[in-house]
Write a protein that holds these residues in place. Structure first.
Motif, PDB file in Angstrom:
ATOM      1  N   VAL A 127       3.510   5.915  -7.711  1.00 36.71           N
ATOM      2  CA  VAL A 127       2.187   6.303  -7.242  1.00 36.71           C
ATOM      3  C   VAL A 127       1.997   7.783  -7.562  1.00 36.71           C
ATOM      4  O   VAL A 127       2.956   8.561  -7.498  1.00 36.71           O
ATOM      5  CB  VAL A 127       1.995   6.006  -5.742  1.00 36.71           C
ATOM      6  N   TYR A 128       0.774   8.140  -7.917  1.00 33.90           N
ATOM      7  CA  TYR A 128       0.464   9.498  -8.341  1.00 33.90           C
ATOM      8  C   TYR A 128      -0.612  10.117  -7.446  1.00 33.90           C
ATOM      9  O   TYR A 128      -1.410   9.411  -6.834  1.00 33.90           O
ATOM     10  CB  TYR A 128      -0.053   9.507  -9.784  1.00 33.90           C
ATOM     11  N   LEU A 129      -0.621  11.433  -7.412  1.00 36.31           N
ATOM     12  CA  LEU A 129      -1.702  12.159  -6.768  1.00 36.31           C
ATOM     13  C   LEU A 129      -2.107  13.292  -7.699  1.00 36.31           C
ATOM     14  O   LEU A 129      -1.367  14.261  -7.866  1.00 36.31           O
ATOM     15  CB  LEU A 129      -1.284  12.714  -5.405  1.00 36.31           C
ATOM     16  N   GLN A 130      -3.265  13.128  -8.324  1.00 37.83           N
ATOM     17  CA  GLN A 130      -3.812  14.178  -9.173  1.00 37.83           C
ATOM     18  C   GLN A 130      -4.629  15.109  -8.299  1.00 37.83           C
ATOM     19  O   GLN A 130      -5.572  14.664  -7.627  1.00 37.83           O
ATOM     20  CB  GLN A 130      -4.691  13.578 -10.271  1.00 37.83           C
ATOM     21  N   MET A 131      -4.271  16.376  -8.310  1.00 36.23           N
ATOM     22  CA  MET A 131      -4.925  17.356  -7.448  1.00 36.23           C
ATOM     23  C   MET A 131      -5.599  18.414  -8.320  1.00 36.23           C
ATOM     24  O   MET A 131      -4.914  19.135  -9.049  1.00 36.23           O
ATOM     25  CB  MET A 131      -3.905  18.002  -6.511  1.00 36.23           C
ATOM     26  N   ASN A 132      -6.913  18.460  -8.255  1.00 34.31           N
ATOM     27  CA  ASN A 132      -7.695  19.431  -9.013  1.00 34.31           C
ATOM     28  C   ASN A 132      -8.407  20.387  -8.067  1.00 34.31           C
ATOM     29  O   ASN A 132      -8.530  20.124  -6.877  1.00 34.31           O
ATOM     30  CB  ASN A 132      -8.722  18.712  -9.888  1.00 34.31           C
ATOM     31  N   SER A 133      -8.870  21.487  -8.624  1.00 37.00           N
ATOM     32  CA  SER A 133      -9.613  22.483  -7.836  1.00 37.00           C
ATOM     33  C   SER A 133      -8.870  22.837  -6.553  1.00 37.00           C
ATOM     34  O   SER A 133      -9.446  22.852  -5.461  1.00 37.00           O
ATOM     35  CB  SER A 133     -11.014  21.957  -7.509  1.00 37.00           C
ATOM     36  N   LEU A 134      -7.601  23.111  -6.694  1.00 39.37           N
ATOM     37  CA  LEU A 134      -6.764  23.373  -5.524  1.00 39.37           C
ATOM     38  C   LEU A 134      -7.200  24.638  -4.799  1.00 39.37           C
ATOM     39  O   LEU A 134      -7.653  25.612  -5.420  1.00 39.37           O
ATOM     40  CB  LEU A 134      -5.304  23.472  -5.939  1.00 39.37           C
ATOM     41  N   LYS A 135      -7.051  24.585  -3.478  1.00 42.45           N
ATOM     42  CA  LYS A 135      -7.430  25.691  -2.599  1.00 42.45           C
ATOM     43  C   LYS A 135      -6.204  26.161  -1.828  1.00 42.45           C
ATOM     44  O   LYS A 135      -5.256  25.383  -1.614  1.00 42.45           O
ATOM     45  CB  LYS A 135      -8.505  25.224  -1.611  1.00 42.45           C
ATOM     46  N   ALA A 151       0.847  -1.183   0.000  1.00 42.56           N
ATOM     47  CA  ALA A 151       0.000   0.000   0.000  1.00 42.56           C
ATOM     48  C   ALA A 151       0.890   1.244   0.000  1.00 42.56           C
ATOM     49  O   ALA A 151       1.989   1.228   0.554  1.00 42.56           O
ATOM     50  CB  ALA A 151      -0.898   0.013   1.230  1.00 42.56           C
ATOM     51  N   MET A 152       0.394   2.293  -0.633  1.00 41.08           N
ATOM     52  CA  MET A 152       1.141   3.551  -0.711  1.00 41.08           C
ATOM     53  C   MET A 152       0.251   4.696  -0.270  1.00 41.08           C
ATOM     54  O   MET A 152      -0.977   4.651  -0.459  1.00 41.08           O
ATOM     55  CB  MET A 152       1.604   3.808  -2.140  1.00 41.08           C
ATOM     56  N   GLY A 153       0.855   5.707   0.297  1.00 43.56           N
ATOM     57  CA  GLY A 153       0.063   6.835   0.764  1.00 43.56           C
ATOM     58  C   GLY A 153       0.710   8.175   0.457  1.00 43.56           C
ATOM     59  O   GLY A 153       1.920   8.255   0.226  1.00 43.56           O
ATOM     60  N   TRP A 154      -0.134   9.186   0.414  1.00 42.75           N
ATOM     61  CA  TRP A 154       0.313  10.583   0.351  1.00 42.75           C
ATOM     62  C   TRP A 154      -0.129  11.285   1.630  1.00 42.75           C
ATOM     63  O   TRP A 154      -1.294  11.176   2.030  1.00 42.75           O
ATOM     64  CB  TRP A 154      -0.291  11.298  -0.857  1.00 42.75           C
ATOM     65  N   TYR A 155       0.811  11.980   2.241  1.00 44.40           N
ATOM     66  CA  TYR A 155       0.544  12.788   3.422  1.00 44.40           C
ATOM     67  C   TYR A 155       0.933  14.225   3.100  1.00 44.40           C
ATOM     68  O   TYR A 155       1.646  14.494   2.135  1.00 44.40           O
ATOM     69  CB  TYR A 155       1.381  12.305   4.609  1.00 44.40           C
TER      70      TYR A 155
END
Length: 115
Positions: free
Chosen positions: A78-86, A33-37
């Motif tokens: 592993v990727y993290l697609q980030m949309n509508s960033l705040k 398992a992989m994670g983004w923090y």
């Protein structure tokens, strides 16, 4: 040894998008398992998203519907697609895995969202 190398951070305006990548080595990636923090200024590190070896995902409530975690086992990435960033997404983002009961972290990549 285990190495996690993040890339893809940067500065964007609110509403923009970024895609983070984390290349892993030293582990059997496909079974892990992989994670983004992330850790924002003056805040504790928090889980953003996690993906299991079978592809099941879970997200922090604050990013649901905006962020998508995915993995490419052929590329050990592993990727993290980030949309509508705040602006509140501003933080250092870290890749994580647990290998032989030890947490491993990347060096982090800065994401800055301006209003």
């Amino acid at each position: 040894q285990v190495q996690l190398v993040e890339s893809g951070g940067g500065s964007v305006q609110a509403g923009g998008s970024l895609r983070l990548s984390c290349a892993a080595s030293g582990i059997i990636f496909r079974i892990n398992a992989m994670g983004w923090y992330r850790q924002g200024p003056g805040k504790q590190r928090e889980l953003v998203a996690r993906i299991t070896s079978s592809g099941s995902t879970n997200y922090a409530d604050s990013v649901k519907g905006r962020f998508t975690i995915s993995r490419d086992n052929a590329k050990n990435t592993v990727y993290l697609q980030m949309n509508s960033l705040k602006p509140e997404d501003t933080a250092v983002y870290y890749c994580n895995c647990n290998w032989f009961n030890t947490d491993h972290w990347g060096q982090g990549t800065q994401v800055t969202v301006s209003s």
